[in-house]
Design an enzyme around this catalytic site. Structure first.
Site, PDB file in Angstrom:
ATOM      1  N   HIS A  10       1.850   3.365  -0.144  1.00 17.77           N
ATOM      2  CA  HIS A  10       1.072   2.825  -1.268  1.00 17.77           C
ATOM      3  C   HIS A  10      -0.442   2.995  -1.039  1.00 17.77           C
ATOM      4  O   HIS A  10      -1.162   3.519  -1.882  1.00 17.77           O
ATOM      5  CB  HIS A  10       1.357   1.326  -1.444  1.00 17.77           C
TER       6      HIS A  10
HETATM    7  O1  RIB Z   1       2.674  -3.507  -3.380  1.00 19.16           O
HETATM    8  C1  RIB Z   1       2.204  -2.727  -2.313  1.00 19.16           C
HETATM    9  C2  RIB Z   1       0.933  -3.280  -1.783  1.00 19.16           C
HETATM   10  O2  RIB Z   1       1.151  -4.596  -1.276  1.00 19.16           O
HETATM   11  C3  RIB Z   1       0.386  -2.477  -0.582  1.00 19.16           C
HETATM   12  O3  RIB Z   1      -1.001  -2.537  -0.589  1.00 19.16           O
HETATM   13  C4  RIB Z   1       0.943  -3.209   0.603  1.00 19.16           C
HETATM   14  O4  RIB Z   1       0.117  -3.058   1.765  1.00 19.16           O
HETATM   15  C5  RIB Z   1       0.884  -4.636   0.123  1.00 19.16           C
HETATM   16  O5  RIB Z   1      -0.440  -5.112   0.336  1.00 19.16           O
END
Ligand code: RIB
Ligand code: CA
Length: 309
Positions: free
Chosen positions: A240
């Site tokens: 992500h």
């Molecule tokens: O939903 C994914 C996000 O939430 C990413 O940034 C992960 O590190 C958590 O913070």
């Protein structure tokens, strides 16, 4: 001329990989890291930021700690996904260095004010620090060249549904009030949501782990250990936060929808839902919302930089 970047993070296994990618990317200069409570409590995410930078030989990059709580709602971590120490339980020694005495809000303002219009902030955790900085310094949003956010789920692809609730992505859900402040700030904004970051074509799998294991650098070793941890409990290792950073490295990896951003902040079952509205009149300048990504090309960029000597 490389771009000056600050990362506001809640490490977090994928935040740690975003830091590694930033340090391996000549397009940018990582100048500041600020930490926020999210995947773990603030002291944990700050400890993790320090030890990741130390492991990667980047002790010169200042770390400023920020918010321990969301603006309104109670804190809720994600230790389940990121492990007991919010860093996959990988064996990274503690940094001998401490966080800066400056707060994240002050550090973010100074970062942007040093070169107005030239600096980029990439936020990969809950938006509490960014919101508080914008509230304290109303001129800050316009000072940033760009604000890139990892967050939200906009229904732009079949992956664009929630991961914390059926409708809400974790970062936005954790502090929807902060998201509301940031979305309305007028900053030039690009947001990368689960619409693209949950696309399995962007995630690491067993063959990628084998490639990382063949590396012999602190970066490849940390990336391999994090990936191995993720693959123990999940079908893949989602990237992500590195995907959000990739917007700054190579924007051509993505397609974008444009419109104003809305978030449902009320504490009900819809809390944290995010919407992009193409038809909203100004004054909110349209944000760019990632609507597609070239997964294989992104993974090649990410892995090649993890493996570089
Ligand atoms: O939903 C994914 C996000 O939430 C990413 O940034 C992960 O590190 C958590 O913070
Ligand atoms: Ca994160």
């Amino acid at each position: 001329m490389s771009l000056s970047v600050a990362l506001d993070i809640d490490p977090g296994i994928d935040d740690a990989l975003a830091v590694a990618l930033a340090l391996r990317s000549s397009e940018i200069r990582l100048e500041l890291v600020t930490t926020v409570a999210g995947n773990g409590p603030l002291e944990m995410t700050t400890r993790n930021a320090l030890r990741v930078l130390h492991h990667l030989g980047a002790d010169d990059i200042p770390v400023a700690a920020g918010a321990a709580q969301p603006l309104r709602k109670p804190f809720y971590g994600a230790i389940g996904y990121h492990g007991h120490d919010a860093l996959g339980g990988i064996d990274l020694p503690d940094s001998p260095h401490a966080a800066d005495t400056k707060t994240a809000v002050d550090a973010l303002y100074e970062f942007a004010a040093t070169k107005p219009g030239e600096r980029v902030l990439v936020a990969t955790g809950p938006l509490t620090n960014v919101a508080q900085a914008f509230q304290r310094h109303p001129e800050l949003p316009a000072m940033l060249k760009e604000l890139v956010i990892m967050g939200g789920a906009f229904g732009l692809t079949r992956y664009g549904t929630g991961n914390q609730t059926p409708v809400a992505e974790f970062n936005i859900w954790q502090d929807p009030d902060a998201a509301e402040v940031v979305f309305a700030s007028g900053a030039s904004m690009t947001i990368v949501g689960l619409d693209v970051t949950n696309d399995p074509a962007t995630a690491l799998a067993d063959d990628d782990l084998a490639r990382l294991r063949s590396g012999a650098t602190p970066t490849s070793r940390m990336a391999a250990d994090i990936t191995a941890f993720a693959l123990k409990t999940h079908p893949n290792c989602a990237l992500h936060d590195p995907l959000a950073l990739a917007v700054v490295l190579d924007r051509t990896l993505f397609d974008f929808a444009h419109g104003s951003l809305e978030v449902h902040a009320a504490p009900d079952t819809e809390m944290g839902r995010t919407i992009v509205r193409a038809d909203n009149p100004p004054p909110c300048p349209p944000a760019a919302v990632a609507s597609a990504v070239d997964g294989p090309r992104f993974k090649q960029l990410f892995l090649s930089r993890m493996m570089e000597h």
